[in-house]
Design a protein around this motif. Structure first.
Motif, mmCIF file in Angstrom:
data_model
loop_
_atom_site.group_PDB
_atom_site.id
_atom_site.type_symbol
_atom_site.label_atom_id
_atom_site.label_comp_id
_atom_site.label_asym_id
_atom_site.label_seq_id
_atom_site.Cartn_x
_atom_site.Cartn_y
_atom_site.Cartn_z
ATOM 1 N N VAL A 161 5.971 12.045 -9.036
ATOM 2 C CA VAL A 161 7.522 11.863 -8.478
ATOM 3 C C VAL A 161 8.235 12.528 -9.363
ATOM 4 C CG1 VAL A 161 9.190 10.348 -7.633
ATOM 5 C CG2 VAL A 161 6.973 9.558 -7.396
ATOM 6 N N ALA A 162 9.154 13.488 -8.734
ATOM 7 C CA ALA A 162 9.968 14.270 -9.534
ATOM 8 C C ALA A 162 11.492 14.085 -9.073
ATOM 9 C CB ALA A 162 9.525 15.983 -9.716
ATOM 10 N N PHE A 163 12.423 14.498 -9.935
ATOM 11 C CA PHE A 163 13.828 14.533 -9.647
ATOM 12 C C PHE A 163 14.542 15.474 -9.792
ATOM 13 C CE2 PHE A 163 12.018 10.251 -10.251
ATOM 14 C CZ PHE A 163 12.413 9.693 -9.188
ATOM 15 N N ASP A 164 15.551 15.961 -9.198
ATOM 16 C CA ASP A 164 16.484 17.150 -9.534
ATOM 17 C C ASP A 164 17.887 17.041 -8.609
ATOM 18 O OD1 ASP A 164 16.996 19.576 -10.813
ATOM 19 O OD2 ASP A 164 15.945 20.672 -8.970
ATOM 20 N N ASN A 165 18.981 17.614 -9.275
ATOM 21 C CA ASN A 165 20.328 17.734 -8.573
ATOM 22 C C ASN A 165 20.837 16.392 -8.234
ATOM 23 O OD1 ASN A 165 20.204 20.597 -8.693
ATOM 24 N ND2 ASN A 165 18.808 20.605 -6.978
ATOM 25 N N LEU A 166 20.417 15.276 -9.243
ATOM 26 C CA LEU A 166 20.841 13.972 -8.827
ATOM 27 C C LEU A 166 22.443 13.990 -9.231
ATOM 28 C CD1 LEU A 166 18.121 11.842 -10.783
ATOM 29 C CD2 LEU A 166 18.355 12.468 -8.298
ATOM 30 N N ASN A 167 22.943 13.117 -8.169
ATOM 31 C CA ASN A 167 24.552 12.619 -8.076
ATOM 32 C C ASN A 167 24.695 11.208 -8.555
ATOM 33 O OD1 ASN A 167 26.949 12.364 -7.732
ATOM 34 N ND2 ASN A 167 27.077 12.752 -5.653
ATOM 35 N N ASN B 92 0.847 -1.246 -0.079
ATOM 36 C CA ASN B 92 -0.083 0.134 -0.036
ATOM 37 C C ASN B 92 0.859 1.291 0.076
ATOM 38 O OD1 ASN B 92 -2.758 0.561 -0.122
ATOM 39 N ND2 ASN B 92 -2.948 0.916 1.939
ATOM 40 N N LEU B 93 1.812 1.263 -1.007
ATOM 41 C CA LEU B 93 2.946 2.417 -0.799
ATOM 42 C C LEU B 93 2.941 3.131 -2.084
ATOM 43 C CD1 LEU B 93 5.238 1.031 -2.730
ATOM 44 C CD2 LEU B 93 5.370 -0.620 -0.709
ATOM 45 N N ILE B 94 3.736 4.385 -2.238
ATOM 46 C CA ILE B 94 4.278 4.945 -3.140
ATOM 47 C C ILE B 94 5.892 4.852 -2.956
ATOM 48 C CG2 ILE B 94 4.436 7.170 -4.483
ATOM 49 C CD1 ILE B 94 1.813 7.794 -3.057
ATOM 50 N N ALA B 95 6.625 4.327 -4.020
ATOM 51 C CA ALA B 95 7.957 4.333 -3.876
ATOM 52 C C ALA B 95 8.572 5.611 -4.702
ATOM 53 C CB ALA B 95 8.738 3.131 -4.231
ATOM 54 N N MET B 96 9.231 6.626 -4.018
ATOM 55 C CA MET B 96 9.797 7.662 -4.411
ATOM 56 C C MET B 96 11.174 7.370 -5.333
ATOM 57 S SD MET B 96 8.833 10.484 -1.850
ATOM 58 C CE MET B 96 8.841 9.537 -0.602
ATOM 59 N N VAL C 84 22.505 11.648 -2.618
ATOM 60 C CA VAL C 84 21.937 10.861 -3.947
ATOM 61 C C VAL C 84 21.500 12.145 -4.738
ATOM 62 C CG1 VAL C 84 21.523 8.713 -2.900
ATOM 63 C CG2 VAL C 84 19.533 10.341 -3.158
ATOM 64 N N GLY C 85 20.992 13.248 -4.179
ATOM 65 C CA GLY C 85 20.462 14.524 -4.687
ATOM 66 C C GLY C 85 19.077 14.616 -4.388
ATOM 67 N N ASP C 86 18.065 15.168 -5.000
ATOM 68 C CA ASP C 86 16.804 15.865 -4.300
ATOM 69 C C ASP C 86 15.680 14.868 -5.155
ATOM 70 O OD1 ASP C 86 18.306 17.476 -3.113
ATOM 71 O OD2 ASP C 86 17.816 19.226 -4.425
ATOM 72 N N PHE C 87 14.594 14.397 -4.642
ATOM 73 C CA PHE C 87 13.305 14.027 -5.313
ATOM 74 C C PHE C 87 12.156 14.341 -4.083
ATOM 75 C CE2 PHE C 87 15.207 10.544 -2.400
ATOM 76 C CZ PHE C 87 14.268 10.010 -1.968
ATOM 77 N N GLU C 88 10.950 14.074 -4.887
ATOM 78 C CA GLU C 88 9.876 14.589 -4.167
ATOM 79 C C GLU C 88 8.583 13.844 -4.833
ATOM 80 O OE1 GLU C 88 9.136 18.770 -4.935
ATOM 81 O OE2 GLU C 88 8.844 18.438 -6.718
ATOM 82 N N VAL C 89 7.509 13.814 -3.871
ATOM 83 C CA VAL C 89 6.313 13.196 -4.262
ATOM 84 C C VAL C 89 5.257 14.512 -4.289
ATOM 85 C CG1 VAL C 89 5.621 12.104 -2.302
ATOM 86 C CG2 VAL C 89 4.623 11.431 -4.528
ATOM 87 N N VAL C 90 4.423 14.577 -5.132
ATOM 88 C CA VAL C 90 3.178 15.555 -5.244
ATOM 89 C C VAL C 90 1.890 14.485 -5.039
ATOM 90 C CG1 VAL C 90 1.976 17.413 -6.232
ATOM 91 C CG2 VAL C 90 4.440 17.414 -6.358
#
Length: 669
Positions: free
Chosen positions: A543-549, A471-475, A521-527
């Motif tokens: 799910v969005a990603f930014d500044n990933l390493n 019952n999950l969201i995996a970001m 690892v960088g930045d990520f988020e869920v809306v």
């Protein structure tokens, strides 16, 4: 105003009278005392900290660093009245939530408060025992709900024992609480039991400990409500009963039967020969079979009696029997619904009393609720690369720092989870509504975390997977840890929460690290949109990603969604190399209902549908004597196919029959 603080748990010298203050009113406004305070914050004060998040002894050390000379650890609602005796670095006392709330309110009422910490006082009172700790693991069994857990309870709070033998300055003794304390009590009980009965198998010893355990007087952590089998299992281990030869019957089981009972291989764990009776989906009628072995020195007569769960009637067959020494007796326990059951668990007990007065008891737990219904729909997955409508509605990644929002200092660490957003409108996820949700350091959102958060949370799964968590969201699900930085060094790190209105919730992870790596690892988020919008281009989850390493990304990760029980899933990345992720990428999940009519599970009472739906069951319970089909559909009796439509019929109260009810007009979203 002065207060003498003596109602609590401690082993320390006293202190005071002295000024008493709440840590939230000082540097950082942190009631949890998560970090050491600057020297000189206090001089001789007693400082109050709220319990939670970090270690209890770290809190007292943190305020002592700031100059505090006394310490009060105050429980919140989450911990209730569960108390511990810890070896703090300064005089301290631990108080429950009721006293904690009174103390916090008193401190908020003004200034100039004074208090005294009394020293350790020995007090012997039987009322202090047999209270379940708030941190004690409880049922239902999330992996196998038909097997009642826990099995037994044992002392595990404020246990005095040797410790610190590997420290530079060894401590002679200390107090600890937890499963690590209760478990040795049970292991020791097993060792003594093995000495008394060296020929007993582990399962026989387990059954002896369970069936002689004490239930009378065992209470929940609120201290007044009797504990149930999901709190204390079969009860508190009672070696005295075993030593007095109160055990006349044991139950055994083989390794082969355990293996064949694996539900993943088509087995039925309910039929294992265990000293308990559980069924998570007892549809009006269910039964168990157990084989009892006599370990009494002589032939005994046994009589069965029952304590019925609410809404159910239990029976034992045979209810009277005799067994010779070493003989066996098979019994069948039956549960029959006597009124409309609720989706909640109900608890009862089977007692077997011998002709010499010995009594052995078995817990019973029944539920009508389907644990893992098949959802009425699933999510489609698109990305901003191939779908122009896949967007956060803010034109890409939402950097919450640009809106003046910062990570929360309480949201940091490893192997942690938190809950939030209970004030938002319920989130409709896989067709069901949830108020608030949990989020973990490992990049997971979990709905109804009490029933779906478990297992090895730090290990990403290939979706779908029936094993917890579900019952999950995996970001960006992997073994991560959250590092907090308020931005004073130039970079904010941690978890930031935000809402837009009552329907939009945002969780942003800034620079989490793969566990023990030291690299972001960088930045990520869920809306998350709370409501389902079936119009094209309106995904519910982004799910969005930014500044990933790229060099610091984990070896394996999962990005996707999964329903209760792993019945349905949709994934962009399923326990695979996250190198496919890139800055600015958005992954969108849009909910779509399965086509066709739904087949629902109904409980019917005199013509009205009165209970919730589940999606795969085949029985209907009739509580009334007469039933007529309600508006909007037909009752279809099935026996190898549709054989007829019945606008009305007669059935005995509590009876059941196999049917399917098809109401196309009320299929859930």
């Amino acid at each position: 105003m002065s207060q003498n603080l003596s109602r609590g748990r401690r082993h320390a010298c006293g202190y005071g009278p002295a000024p008493i203050v709440h840590a939230k009113d000082f540097t950082g406004n942190d009631p949890l005392c998560l970090n050491p305070y600057p020297a000189g914050t206090w001089t001789n004060e007693i400082v109050v900290c709220d319990r939670g998040t970090n270690a209890r002894v770290d809190k007292s050390a943190n305020v002592a660093a700031g100059g505090a000379k006394g310490f009060v650890l105050a429980n919140t609602a989450e911990q209730g009245e569960s108390l511990s005796m810890d070896p703090h670095s300064i005089p301290a006392i631990h108080i429950g939530v009721a006293d904690g709330d009174l103390l916090r309110a008193w401190l908020d009422s003004g200034s100039g408060h004074m208090a005294t910490l009394s020293g350790t006082i020995k007090e012997v009172n039987t009322n202090f025992g047999d209270i379940m700790a708030s941190f004690s693991s409880r049922g239902a069994n999330r992996a196998l709900p038909d097997i009642i857990k826990p099995d037994v309870s044992a002392p595990g709070v404020g246990i005095i024992a040797a410790q610190g033998v590997n420290d530079p300055v060894p401590a002679e003794w200390g107090t600890n609480s937890g499963t690590s304390m209760a478990s040795p009590h049970v292991a020791g009980a097993g060792a003594l039991l093995k000495t008394l009965h060296p020929d007993w198998t582990p399962t026989e010893m387990q059954s002896a400990l369970m069936t002689t355990a004490v239930t009378m007087g065992v209470r929940k952590d609120g201290r007044s409500t009797p504990a149930d089998p999901f709190d204390r299992g079969a009860g508190v281990v009672d070696l005295a009963a075993i030593a007095k030869n109160s055990v006349g019957l044991v139950l055994d089981e083989t390794e082969a039967d355990y293996i064949s009972a694996n539900p993943a291989m088509g087995g039925d764990p309910k039929q294992l020969n265990l000293a308990s009776f559980g069924n998570s989906l007892c549809v009006g009628f269910c039964s168990w079979t157990r084989t009892l072995t006599s370990v009494a020195p002589s032939t005994l007569d046994w009589t069965a009696s029952v304590t019925n769960p609410e809404g159910w009637k239990l029976s034992v067959s045979p209810s009277h029997f005799s067994i010779m020494p070493g003989g066996t007796q098979q019994i069948t326990v039956t549960a029959q619904a006597v009124k409309l059951p609720t989706p909640d668990w109900s608890f009862g007990q089977i007692k077997l009393t011998s002709s010499v007065g010995a009594m052995q008891a078995f817990p019973v737990a029944l539920s009508f609720q389907t644990r893992s219904p098949r959802p009425a729909g699933n999510y489609t997955v698109t990305t901003s690369v191939d779908d122009a409508s896949c967007d956060t509605v803010y034109g890409g990644y939402i950097d919450l720092e640009q809106y003046g929002l910062s990570p929360a200092s309480a949201l940091q660490g490893d192997s942690r989870y938190w809950t939030a957003f209970s004030d938002q409108n319920p989130v409709n996820f896989y067709g069901l509504d949830y108020t608030g949700f949990a989020f973990s350091d490992d990049g997971l959102i979990v709905f109804d975390n009490a029933n779906n958060l478990g297992g090895r949370v730090y290990v990403p799964q290939s979706l779908p997977d029936a094993a917890l968590p579900n019952n999950l969201i995996a970001m960006l699900w992997s073994d991560l840890e959250i590092i907090y930085d308020d931005g004073a060094s130039g970079t904010q790190k941690g978890i930031t929460l935000a809402t837009v209105g009552k329907d939009l919730s945002i969780v942003e992870y800034d620079d989490p690290e793969v566990w023990n790596s030291g690299a972001s690892v960088g930045d990520f988020e869920v809306v998350i949109n709370s409501t389902v919008n079936n119009d094209p281009g309106h995904p519910e989850i982004i799910v969005a990603f930014d500044n990933l390493n790229p060099d610091a990304l984990p070896d394996l990760a999962t990005v996707g969604v999964e329903s209760i029980g792993g019945k349905e899933a949709a994934a962009y990345l399923s326990n695979a190399d996250p190198a496919v992720l890139s800055d600015g990428l958005m992954v969108c999940f849009d909910y779509q209902k399965h086509p066709g009519n739904c087949r629902d599970y109904w409980i019917l009472d005199s013509g009205s549908v009165v209970n919730q739906k589940a999606y795969e069951a085949t029985k209907v319970i009739f509580a009334g004597k007469d039933f007529a089909v309600g508006e909007g559909g037909n009752l279809v009796l099935q026996s190898g196919g549709i054989v007829g439509l019945f606008p009305g019929f007669r059935v005995a109260a509590g009876g059941s029959m196999s049917v399917s009810v098809d109401f196309a007009s009320v299929c859930p979203l």
